[in-house]
Each structure stands twice: as C-alpha cells, then as structure tokens.
Design an enzyme around this catalytic site. Structure first.
Site, PDB file in Angstrom:
ATOM      1  N   LYS A 173      -6.630  -2.303  13.972  1.00 20.12           N
ATOM      2  CA  LYS A 173      -7.432  -1.096  13.740  1.00 20.12           C
ATOM      3  C   LYS A 173      -8.481  -0.428  14.240  1.00 20.12           C
ATOM      4  CE  LYS A 173      -4.238  -1.313  10.421  1.00 20.12           C
ATOM      5  NZ  LYS A 173      -3.744  -0.064  10.074  1.00 20.12           N
TER       6      LYS A 173
ATOM      7  N   PRO B  28     -10.347   0.426   4.095  1.00 23.53           N
ATOM      8  CA  PRO B  28     -10.372  -0.657   2.259  1.00 23.53           C
ATOM      9  C   PRO B  28     -10.225  -1.600   2.589  1.00 23.53           C
ATOM     10  CG  PRO B  28      -8.382  -0.545   3.049  1.00 23.53           C
ATOM     11  CD  PRO B  28      -8.941   0.597   4.521  1.00 23.53           C
TER      12      PRO B  28
ATOM     13  N   HIS C  46      -2.338 -13.028   2.459  1.00 25.65           N
ATOM     14  CA  HIS C  46      -3.656 -12.508   2.341  1.00 25.65           C
ATOM     15  C   HIS C  46      -3.828 -14.392   0.964  1.00 25.65           C
ATOM     16  CE1 HIS C  46      -3.356  -8.979   4.456  1.00 25.65           C
ATOM     17  NE2 HIS C  46      -4.628  -9.384   5.305  1.00 25.65           N
TER      18      HIS C  46
ATOM     19  N   VAL D  61       0.441  -0.975  -0.001  1.00 24.35           N
ATOM     20  CA  VAL D  61       0.362   0.000  -0.117  1.00 24.35           C
ATOM     21  C   VAL D  61       0.615   1.424  -0.116  1.00 24.35           C
ATOM     22  CG1 VAL D  61      -1.480   1.202   1.259  1.00 24.35           C
ATOM     23  CG2 VAL D  61      -1.761  -0.930   0.882  1.00 24.35           C
TER      24      VAL D  61
ATOM     25  N   ARG E 196     -16.044 -12.662  -1.264  1.00 24.33           N
ATOM     26  CA  ARG E 196     -14.368 -11.466  -1.162  1.00 24.33           C
ATOM     27  C   ARG E 196     -14.733 -10.737  -2.389  1.00 24.33           C
ATOM     28  NH1 ARG E 196     -14.920 -14.291   2.811  1.00 24.33           N
ATOM     29  NH2 ARG E 196     -14.024 -14.877   4.347  1.00 24.33           N
TER      30      ARG E 196
ATOM     31  N   ASN F  94     -10.452  -6.060   0.873  1.00 21.47           N
ATOM     32  CA  ASN F  94      -9.240  -6.701   0.544  1.00 21.47           C
ATOM     33  C   ASN F  94      -8.232  -6.242  -0.403  1.00 21.47           C
ATOM     34  OD1 ASN F  94     -10.201  -9.474   2.075  1.00 21.47           O
ATOM     35  ND2 ASN F  94     -11.952  -9.688   0.944  1.00 21.47           N
TER      36      ASN F  94
ATOM     37  N   TRP G 189      -8.010 -22.968   0.329  1.00 22.55           N
ATOM     38  CA  TRP G 189      -8.057 -23.662   1.714  1.00 22.55           C
ATOM     39  C   TRP G 189      -9.652 -23.822   1.525  1.00 22.55           C
ATOM     40  CZ3 TRP G 189      -5.219 -21.195   6.750  1.00 22.55           C
ATOM     41  CH2 TRP G 189      -4.092 -21.797   7.045  1.00 22.55           C
TER      42      TRP G 189
ATOM     43  N   SER H 257      -9.288  -1.705   8.184  1.00 16.58           N
ATOM     44  CA  SER H 257      -9.263  -2.455   6.868  1.00 16.58           C
ATOM     45  C   SER H 257     -10.723  -3.071   7.265  1.00 16.58           C
ATOM     46  CB  SER H 257      -8.107  -4.209   7.739  1.00 16.58           C
ATOM     47  OG  SER H 257      -8.825  -5.386   7.348  1.00 16.58           O
ATOM     48  N   SER H 258     -11.799  -4.205   6.326  1.00 14.11           N
ATOM     49  CA  SER H 258     -12.539  -4.387   6.652  1.00 14.11           C
ATOM     50  C   SER H 258     -13.258  -5.154   7.443  1.00 14.11           C
ATOM     51  CB  SER H 258     -13.274  -4.619   4.888  1.00 14.11           C
ATOM     52  OG  SER H 258     -12.240  -5.587   4.348  1.00 14.11           O
ATOM     53  N   CYS H 259     -12.227  -5.983   8.025  1.00 11.53           N
ATOM     54  CA  CYS H 259     -11.677  -6.998   9.316  1.00 11.53           C
ATOM     55  C   CYS H 259     -12.457  -6.192  10.213  1.00 11.53           C
ATOM     56  CB  CYS H 259     -10.538  -7.751   8.639  1.00 11.53           C
ATOM     57  SG  CYS H 259      -9.663  -6.793   9.802  1.00 11.53           S
TER      58      CYS H 259
END
Length: 308
Positions: free
Chosen positions: A134, A157, A173, A10, A203, A159, A196, A101-103
């Site tokens: 975050k 943001p 990631h 980034v 996503r 992913n 996985w 982060s969107s997480c």
C-alpha cells in the site's frame, strides 16, 4: 466511472454511493480481468477508457491471513496498484483515487497519526507485507503526479466495517471476526466468547458507507500530492468493542481474552483534520454501525433469533 474491486465491501459501498450522483458506473469481475496481469489490464483500459477510477481492489485480510500468506499479500497488492495506475495514465484517465490503509503508518507512530508519519518508523510486523504494497501504491500516485501531471490522489482509511464484510475467522479483520464469534457463542449457548490478545489495544473504526461518501467527496474536491486520512475520530479498546458487539448480537456471556494471541499495534487513531477542514464529516456512529452490521450478518446467516 470505474470501481475496481466492486464486489468487495468497499467497492460495493462505492457503487451504492455513486448510484446516487447520476454517473455511469463501470465494473469488471476478476473472472473477466485479473488485475495482477499487466498486459490484460492495459488492454482493458485501452478498450474501455474510463473517465475516472476508484481503485478499491486489493487482497485483504487480518493478522492470521497476513502471517500465513505474506508473499500473496505483497505480490498481489503490488501488482494491482502498479498495473491499474500505469494503465490509467496510458489511457488518459482524468482522475484516480487509490485507497490505501492506515496500516501504512509506523507501529509506534505518535497518536493521532498525521499523514506526515508515513515512513517515519518501523511497521507493525503482523501486517507489514500488505502495508508495504500500500505504501508503494501511495508513492506511485505521487510519482505519476510529479512525472506525468496525472490528477491521481490517495486516501488512507482507518479500520473499516459494514455490510458485505469478510466474516471468515481465518482471514477476517477484528470487528467482523468478533461479530462471527459473538453470534456463534450465542447460538451455542456458550459461557464466553474468545478474543485475540489482551483486549487492551485501541482501534478506530469507520463504517464503509461513510468511507464511500468521503471518497466521492475527495474525488470532487481534493487534488494534492499528499495522501489524506479518512477516519471517524472515535476509538475503543478491543475489549470494549467486543462488549458492544455482544450486546448488539444478544450474547450475554463473558469476554475471554487470549494473551497468547498477538495484539497487533497498541493504538491506531488517524488524524483526519485535513479532511475535516475540507468540510467532510462521518455520519454513522460506531454503536449504530455495529448494530446495523450485526443485523445484516444475522439476516445473511438466516438467523432471526435474539436481538439480531
């Protein structure tokens, strides 16, 4: 203009974007300044006094890294956010953009996820340590605006992917991991490439150059207490994503799901309506971005065979 974290994916994209708008860019490497050390960060800001700050520095990683190193992810990201934001305030920085982060949003948030969903439910356990740090950064930005009147903002943001990503299978990631797996499967002549989980989670992905463009846009035109989402509006399943990567790399074998591995959040699409209403739109489609990133990866790996 300080870009904190300029060697990361980034930060490097921000440097590329800022070079096109005629500002003076300031960077500092981790060997010169450890952002987890409060006194060192305060002294650096006092000596250099940047006018504006893009806070893109972070300890990042995928599900496996978050699971193995929870203390590192929580501690380091808390310290980076607290130290840089406090030093920016004390040294008179005019504007700061904190990248979250969107997480940070609840695991089962209503889709697409609006900014108001923050703290409305439990987090995804596989990345909760990073997410909590975050969230603290977002709240610090809000607190410094409220108490000190600082023009500090936070962007969330979705992913991200692109050139300079981390392709290490132990810490990457999902998208760079798939690129690495597809490349290795093609080179080895394997019959299948593993992914996985079930392959069914959905996503959203945004090219890092689009994020950099959005960050510059927000630095110029956004000043508000509320965090703001930055997404592409386009989502795919992990299996569909793996198939796109395989085509771009030139791997024509099967996609082998591993249900014993975790899926993570079932779906994660952010609502970027607030940013769209300000006049910003992404420009790089997922197909084009994946193809370009695969070419970058293959060139970096010295591989000129096949489609990549």
């Amino acid at each position: 203009m300080l870009v904190a974290g300029h060697r990361g994916m980034v930060g490097a994209a921000l440097v590329r974007r800022l070079q096109g708008v005629g500002c003076t860019i300031v960077t500092v490497g981790r060997e010169e300044l450890d952002l987890t050390r409060q006194a060192a960060v305060g002294n650096w800001f006092a000596a250099n006094r940047p006018q504006a700050v893009f806070l893109a520095a972070a300890r990042v990683g995928g599900i496996l890294a978050n699971d193995r190193y929870p203390a590192d992810f929580l501690h380091d990201n808390l310290m980076i956010a607290a130290n840089v934001i406090e030093a920016a305030h004390r040294s008179g920085v005019e504007k700061l953009l904190f990248l979250g982060s969107s997480c940070i949003y609840p695991r089962l948030a209503e889709q697409p996820i609006r900014e108001e969903a923050l703290l409305a439910g439990p987090l995804e356990p596989t990345n909760q340590w990073y997410a909590i740090a975050k969230i603290a950064g977002v709240k610090l930005v809000q607190a410094y605006r409220r108490q000190h009147g600082c023009d500090f903002i936070a962007a969330m943001p979705t992913n991200l992917y692109g050139p300079g990503d981390n392709f290490d299978l132990e810490s990457s990631h999902v998208l760079p991991a798939l690129i690495r797996k597809a490349h290795e499967a093609r080179v080895a002549g394997a019959a299948a490439m593993p992914i996985w989980g079930s392959g069914t989670p959905r996503r959203e992905f945004l090219h890092v150059d689009d994020l950099a463009d959005a960050c510059v846009f927000l630095m110029m035109y956004y000043s508000d207490d509320a965090p703001i989402n930055v997404g592409s509006g386009e989502e795919v399943t992990i299996r569909e994503l793996a198939a796109m990567v395989a085509r771009a790399i030139g791997f024509d074998g099967a996609i082998a799901a591993d249900p014993a591995r975790p899926d993570g959040t079932p779906r994660k699409l952010v609502d970027s309506g607030r940013l769209r209403a300000l006049g910003w739109q992404p420009r790089i489609t997922l197909a084009d971005g994946i193809a370009a990133t695969c070419r970058w990866f293959c060139e970096a790996a010295g591989d000129v065979r096949g489609q990549c």
